[in-house]
Design an enzyme around this catalytic site. Structure first.
Site, mmCIF file in Angstrom:
data_model
loop_
_atom_site.group_PDB
_atom_site.id
_atom_site.type_symbol
_atom_site.label_atom_id
_atom_site.label_comp_id
_atom_site.label_asym_id
_atom_site.label_seq_id
_atom_site.Cartn_x
_atom_site.Cartn_y
_atom_site.Cartn_z
ATOM 1 N N SER A 54 -75.961 -46.727 40.894
ATOM 2 C CA SER A 54 -76.415 -48.114 40.761
ATOM 3 C C SER A 54 -75.454 -49.054 41.483
ATOM 4 C CB SER A 54 -76.512 -48.525 39.295
ATOM 5 O OG SER A 54 -76.894 -49.889 39.201
ATOM 6 N N VAL A 59 -67.720 -48.470 41.469
ATOM 7 C CA VAL A 59 -67.569 -47.469 42.526
ATOM 8 C C VAL A 59 -68.727 -47.552 43.509
ATOM 9 C CG1 VAL A 59 -67.341 -45.003 43.035
ATOM 10 C CG2 VAL A 59 -66.193 -45.964 41.034
ATOM 11 N N CYS A 60 -69.937 -47.753 43.006
ATOM 12 C CA CYS A 60 -71.101 -47.864 43.897
ATOM 13 C C CYS A 60 -70.985 -49.093 44.795
ATOM 14 C CB CYS A 60 -72.384 -47.933 43.078
ATOM 15 S SG CYS A 60 -72.679 -46.493 42.038
ATOM 16 N N ASP A 61 -70.519 -50.185 44.215
ATOM 17 C CA ASP A 61 -70.275 -51.412 44.970
ATOM 18 C C ASP A 61 -69.276 -51.136 46.094
ATOM 19 O OD1 ASP A 61 -68.328 -53.793 45.386
ATOM 20 O OD2 ASP A 61 -70.026 -54.788 44.427
ATOM 21 N N THR A 64 -70.699 -48.776 48.869
ATOM 22 C CA THR A 64 -71.674 -49.438 49.732
ATOM 23 C C THR A 64 -70.991 -50.443 50.659
ATOM 24 O OG1 THR A 64 -73.329 -49.089 48.017
ATOM 25 C CG2 THR A 64 -73.850 -50.709 49.728
#
Length: 168
Positions: A54, A59-61, A64
């Site tokens: 998500s 971590v996803c932020d 990306t």
């Protein structure tokens, strides 16, 4: 089969384990404008697929943002896709708020077509397991990383080296 955990809890991955040398499976996902996108839309390009659970998590932020920054130096023959199960509307909002303009952000929420084809659909959570795939210009998998703990970062340098080795 690949074993992964999410917040240190084992999860069941639905779909086959993808390996280097495999033909990259086709999939259907949605763009932030609700347009269907397929791997075949990027035929003839080197494609780095960054998979995140998500975008609205730390971590996803970071993952990306990192690939968005790296995209500018990889050349016109390289495409970076970030795929999650976030709704396309949420992806569009997140990208707009964070200045993400150099990559495609795609949603697998509708069908889990990508997750099931690449073996990253976490059955218990209906999210995608953090992973990286690099597809060469001939549609073959040239790099795979299934991150063993979903809250950890992938090996950015190895993934980017795999892309650069295909574009020389």
């Amino acid at each position: 089969m690949v074993q992964v955990t999410f917040i240190n809890n084992p999860v069941t991955l639905v779909g086959p384990e993808i390996k280097v040398g495999d033909k990259a499976p086709e999939f259907t996902v949605l763009s932030t404008s609700l347009e269907e996108k397929h791997l075949s839309d990027f035929a003839g390009k080197t494609v780095l697929i960054s998979v995140v659970p998500s975008l609205d998590t730390g971590v996803c932020d970071a993952q990306t943002r990192r690939f968005n920054e790296e995209a500018t130096g990889l050349g016109e023959d390289v495409v970076i896709l970030t795929i999650s199960c976030d709704l396309p509307f949420a992806q569009k909002r997140w990208c707009g708020a964070n200045g993400i303009e150099n990559i495609y952000t795609l949603s697998d929420h509708r069908d889990l077509s990508f997750g099931d084809a690449y073996g990253v659909h976490m059955q218990e959570l209906r999210l995608l397991a953090r992973s990286i795939f690099v597809v060469d210009q001939d549609g073959k998998i040239s790099y795979v990383e299934y991150v063993s703990e979903g809250t950890q970062h992938p090996d950015y340098d190895s993934a980017l080296s795999a892309v650069k080795s295909l574009t020389k």
